[in-house]
Each structure stands twice: as C-alpha cells, then as structure tokens.
Design a protein around this motif. Structure first.
Motif, PDB file in Angstrom:
ATOM      1  N   VAL A   1      69.631  54.169  22.987  1.00 20.13           N
ATOM      2  CA  VAL A   1      69.327  55.238  23.925  1.00 20.13           C
ATOM      3  C   VAL A   1      67.821  55.410  23.967  1.00 20.13           C
ATOM      4  CG1 VAL A   1      69.607  57.676  24.448  1.00 20.13           C
ATOM      5  CG2 VAL A   1      71.508  56.401  23.479  1.00 20.13           C
ATOM      6  N   LYS A   2      67.258  55.283  25.128  1.00 20.84           N
ATOM      7  CA  LYS A   2      65.826  55.450  25.307  1.00 20.84           C
ATOM      8  C   LYS A   2      65.529  56.940  25.415  1.00 20.84           C
ATOM      9  CE  LYS A   2      62.090  53.345  27.863  1.00 20.84           C
ATOM     10  NZ  LYS A   2      61.745  52.417  28.907  1.00 20.84           N
ATOM     11  N   LYS A   3      64.644  57.432  24.586  1.00 17.22           N
ATOM     12  CA  LYS A   3      64.329  58.859  24.554  1.00 17.22           C
ATOM     13  C   LYS A   3      63.376  59.268  25.677  1.00 17.22           C
ATOM     14  CE  LYS A   3      66.610  59.640  20.756  1.00 17.22           C
ATOM     15  NZ  LYS A   3      67.897  60.236  20.793  1.00 17.22           N
ATOM     16  N   ASN A   4      62.528  58.359  26.100  1.00 20.77           N
ATOM     17  CA  ASN A   4      61.550  58.683  27.131  1.00 20.77           C
ATOM     18  C   ASN A   4      62.128  58.422  28.513  1.00 20.77           C
ATOM     19  OD1 ASN A   4      59.624  59.259  25.165  1.00 20.77           O
ATOM     20  ND2 ASN A   4      58.934  57.148  25.099  1.00 20.77           N
ATOM     21  N   ILE A   5      61.735  59.246  29.430  1.00 16.49           N
ATOM     22  CA  ILE A   5      62.119  59.037  30.823  1.00 16.49           C
ATOM     23  C   ILE A   5      60.982  58.281  31.493  1.00 16.49           C
ATOM     24  CG2 ILE A   5      62.518  60.189  33.029  1.00 16.49           C
ATOM     25  CD1 ILE A   5      63.840  62.448  31.456  1.00 16.49           C
ATOM     26  N   GLU A   6      61.339  57.249  32.247  1.00 17.24           N
ATOM     27  CA  GLU A   6      60.358  56.470  32.986  1.00 17.24           C
ATOM     28  C   GLU A   6      60.467  56.861  34.459  1.00 17.24           C
ATOM     29  OE1 GLU A   6      59.085  51.896  32.745  1.00 17.24           O
ATOM     30  OE2 GLU A   6      61.131  52.174  33.477  1.00 17.24           O
ATOM     31  N   ILE A   7      59.378  57.319  35.015  1.00 13.50           N
ATOM     32  CA  ILE A   7      59.343  57.665  36.440  1.00 13.50           C
ATOM     33  C   ILE A   7      58.916  56.415  37.205  1.00 13.50           C
ATOM     34  CG2 ILE A   7      58.306  59.135  38.225  1.00 13.50           C
ATOM     35  CD1 ILE A   7      60.002  60.689  36.181  1.00 13.50           C
ATOM     36  N   ILE A   8      59.812  55.944  38.075  1.00 12.80           N
ATOM     37  CA  ILE A   8      59.578  54.716  38.828  1.00 12.80           C
ATOM     38  C   ILE A   8      59.518  55.067  40.311  1.00 12.80           C
ATOM     39  CG2 ILE A   8      60.418  52.397  39.324  1.00 12.80           C
ATOM     40  CD1 ILE A   8      62.177  52.680  36.773  1.00 12.80           C
ATOM     41  N   SER A   9      58.505  54.574  40.988  1.00 16.97           N
ATOM     42  CA  SER A   9      58.349  54.830  42.410  1.00 16.97           C
ATOM     43  C   SER A   9      58.421  53.532  43.188  1.00 16.97           C
ATOM     44  CB  SER A   9      56.992  55.503  42.662  1.00 16.97           C
ATOM     45  OG  SER A   9      56.810  55.730  44.038  1.00 16.97           O
ATOM     46  N   GLY A  10      59.164  53.539  44.276  1.00 18.27           N
ATOM     47  CA  GLY A  10      59.191  52.395  45.172  1.00 18.27           C
ATOM     48  C   GLY A  10      57.948  52.384  46.032  1.00 18.27           C
ATOM     49  N   VAL A  11      57.345  51.207  46.204  1.00 15.33           N
ATOM     50  CA  VAL A  11      56.155  51.075  47.044  1.00 15.33           C
ATOM     51  C   VAL A  11      56.332  49.886  47.970  1.00 15.33           C
ATOM     52  CG1 VAL A  11      54.664  52.147  45.308  1.00 15.33           C
ATOM     53  CG2 VAL A  11      54.833  49.664  45.381  1.00 15.33           C
TER      54      VAL A  11
ATOM     55  N   LEU B   1      77.055  62.861  37.330  1.00 11.64           N
ATOM     56  CA  LEU B   1      76.435  62.972  36.006  1.00 11.64           C
ATOM     57  C   LEU B   1      77.441  62.761  34.879  1.00 11.64           C
ATOM     58  CD1 LEU B   1      73.846  63.415  34.462  1.00 11.64           C
ATOM     59  CD2 LEU B   1      74.231  65.888  34.623  1.00 11.64           C
ATOM     60  N   LYS B   2      78.639  63.264  35.039  1.00 15.25           N
ATOM     61  CA  LYS B   2      79.671  63.082  34.016  1.00 15.25           C
ATOM     62  C   LYS B   2      79.993  61.597  33.829  1.00 15.25           C
ATOM     63  CE  LYS B   2      84.388  64.392  32.813  1.00 15.25           C
ATOM     64  NZ  LYS B   2      85.624  65.008  33.260  1.00 15.25           N
ATOM     65  N   GLN B   3      80.123  60.872  34.917  1.00 14.35           N
ATOM     66  CA  GLN B   3      80.408  59.438  34.848  1.00 14.35           C
ATOM     67  C   GLN B   3      79.250  58.665  34.209  1.00 14.35           C
ATOM     68  OE1 GLN B   3      81.135  59.277  39.084  1.00 14.35           O
ATOM     69  NE2 GLN B   3      83.268  58.663  38.746  1.00 14.35           N
ATOM     70  N   ILE B   4      78.034  59.056  34.549  1.00 17.62           N
ATOM     71  CA  ILE B   4      76.846  58.411  33.974  1.00 17.62           C
ATOM     72  C   ILE B   4      76.808  58.632  32.460  1.00 17.62           C
ATOM     73  CG2 ILE B   4      74.310  58.466  33.886  1.00 17.62           C
ATOM     74  CD1 ILE B   4      74.458  59.181  36.955  1.00 17.62           C
ATOM     75  N   LYS B   5      77.096  59.851  32.027  1.00 15.93           N
ATOM     76  CA  LYS B   5      77.114  60.150  30.588  1.00 15.93           C
ATOM     77  C   LYS B   5      78.166  59.321  29.862  1.00 15.93           C
ATOM     78  CE  LYS B   5      75.324  64.854  30.758  1.00 15.93           C
ATOM     79  NZ  LYS B   5      75.623  66.282  30.532  1.00 15.93           N
ATOM     80  N   GLU B   6      79.304  59.118  30.481  1.00 16.68           N
ATOM     81  CA  GLU B   6      80.377  58.313  29.872  1.00 16.68           C
ATOM     82  C   GLU B   6      79.945  56.846  29.727  1.00 16.68           C
ATOM     83  OE1 GLU B   6      84.101  58.035  28.063  1.00 16.68           O
ATOM     84  OE2 GLU B   6      83.012  59.823  28.690  1.00 16.68           O
ATOM     85  N   ILE B   7      79.296  56.316  30.747  1.00 18.37           N
ATOM     86  CA  ILE B   7      78.779  54.949  30.680  1.00 18.37           C
ATOM     87  C   ILE B   7      77.725  54.850  29.581  1.00 18.37           C
ATOM     88  CG2 ILE B   7      77.438  53.189  31.918  1.00 18.37           C
ATOM     89  CD1 ILE B   7      78.870  54.231  34.503  1.00 18.37           C
ATOM     90  N   ARG B   8      76.832  55.823  29.538  1.00 19.21           N
ATOM     91  CA  ARG B   8      75.764  55.846  28.524  1.00 19.21           C
ATOM     92  C   ARG B   8      76.354  55.822  27.110  1.00 19.21           C
ATOM     93  NH1 ARG B   8      71.780  53.857  28.267  1.00 19.21           N
ATOM     94  NH2 ARG B   8      72.907  53.012  26.571  1.00 19.21           N
ATOM     95  N   LYS B   9      77.432  56.571  26.914  1.00 16.38           N
ATOM     96  CA  LYS B   9      78.083  56.667  25.610  1.00 16.38           C
ATOM     97  C   LYS B   9      78.707  55.339  25.198  1.00 16.38           C
ATOM     98  CE  LYS B   9      82.083  58.790  24.986  1.00 16.38           C
ATOM     99  NZ  LYS B   9      83.114  59.822  24.999  1.00 16.38           N
ATOM    100  N   ASN B  10      79.174  54.554  26.155  1.00 15.13           N
ATOM    101  CA  ASN B  10      79.942  53.342  25.879  1.00 15.13           C
ATOM    102  C   ASN B  10      79.192  52.034  26.109  1.00 15.13           C
ATOM    103  OD1 ASN B  10      82.425  54.638  25.133  1.00 15.13           O
ATOM    104  ND2 ASN B  10      82.584  55.249  27.284  1.00 15.13           N
TER     105      ASN B  10
END
Length: 168
Positions: free
Chosen positions: A2-12, A146-155
């Motif tokens: 699990v990556k603790k830092n959030i990376e802000i990515i911008s499309g250019v 968000l619930k589905q994303i958390k489940e994927i993250r967990k597994n």
C-alpha cells in the motif's frame, strides 16, 4: 504494498499544459504522442518531443508517463515499437498501455508498465494477474465506486490509480 503517498497526476497535451501542470505542483504528468493515445485531440506531442518533456519534468522532480493506450492495429505495430524505443531512450518513467503488444514490448525494453483505464480493470484477480505479468500499476475502471476500490485494494498487491475527475 500500500502506497502511503498520494501522487497527483495531470494529463497534458501540449507545452502550455505541461508547464501549467508542473507549476501547479503535479507529481507526475501523463501524455501521448500523435496517433497512439486516447488524448489525441489535434494538439499533441510527437515522439521527437520526448527528450524535452522528460528533461523538463525531471528537472522539476515530476515523473513522466507516456500513454500508448489505444487499440493497436497490425499496421501500427512498428510505430508502437518505435515510440517505445524512443521513450526508453528519453527515460520516460512508465508507459500506460491497454494493448498487450505494447505491454509485451515495454516489458522487453524494461520500461515500467501501468495499465490504462481503457482496459476496464474492475477486480482484484485481474489486478493480480497483471502484476504477475510485470505491471506495476493499474488505473482502475472509472465505473467503480469507493467501496469497490477499497475491496480491490485489500485483495491486491499492485499499485492502484484512480481518476477523480472523469475523462475530460
């Protein structure tokens, strides 16, 4: 992991948007070159721009992710390989792909691989399959809540990326 830092990515899609993203504090940018990316809106970079983009961003500690995330037809295979070789030479930080030919060539060239949202990955088993094949990150399907994303993250052990603003 699990990556603790959030990376802000911008499309250019051009130099003014590249400069603006870096000035605004983006940690990374994603971009394409003419012809093989979903952000091909008329204005766009060419493969000759790759060294300039990477150098500009790396001087500012901004990572560069090259999107080659369209369907790659038979007649485009050589172009995709050429762009990937140029990306490797320019030291792009990763390639965002949705086509397995691009995945395979990036893996061969030892360019880190991120899976595009275009692949519509929506479960942990798909994430783990791609991780075992060599992908470092998956941009999950936009339809997930968000619930589905958390489940994927967990597994799953792969890095997860999500869109928070939609496609535009």
């Amino acid at each position: 992991m699990v990556k603790k830092n959030i990376e802000i990515i911008s499309g250019v899609g051009d130099y003014p948007s590249l400069y603006a993203a870096c000035d605004a504090g983006a940690n990374a940018i994603y971009f394409g070159v003419k012809g093989l990316n979903m952000r091909d809106f008329g204005k766009n970079f060419t493969s000759k721009d790759l060294p300039n983009i990477v150098n500009y961003c790396h001087e500012r500690n901004v990572k560069t992710y090259l999107a080659i995330n369209t369907i790659v037809y038979e007649k485009e295979l050589n172009l995709a390989k050429k762009i990937l070789k140029e990306a490797k030479k320019a030291k792009v930080d990763a390639v965002i792909c949705s086509d397995f030919s691009v995945f395979q060539e990036a893996k061969k060239l030892k360019i880190p691989i991120h899976i595009s949202t275009q692949m519509s990955i929506s479960n942990s088993e798909a994430c783990e399959f791609l991780r075992k094949q060599g992908a470092e990150r998956v941009v999950l399907a936009r339809e997930l809540n968000l619930k589905q994303i958390k489940e994927i993250r967990k597994n799953s052990k792969i890095e997860i990326e999500i869109f928070i603003h939609g496609s535009m």
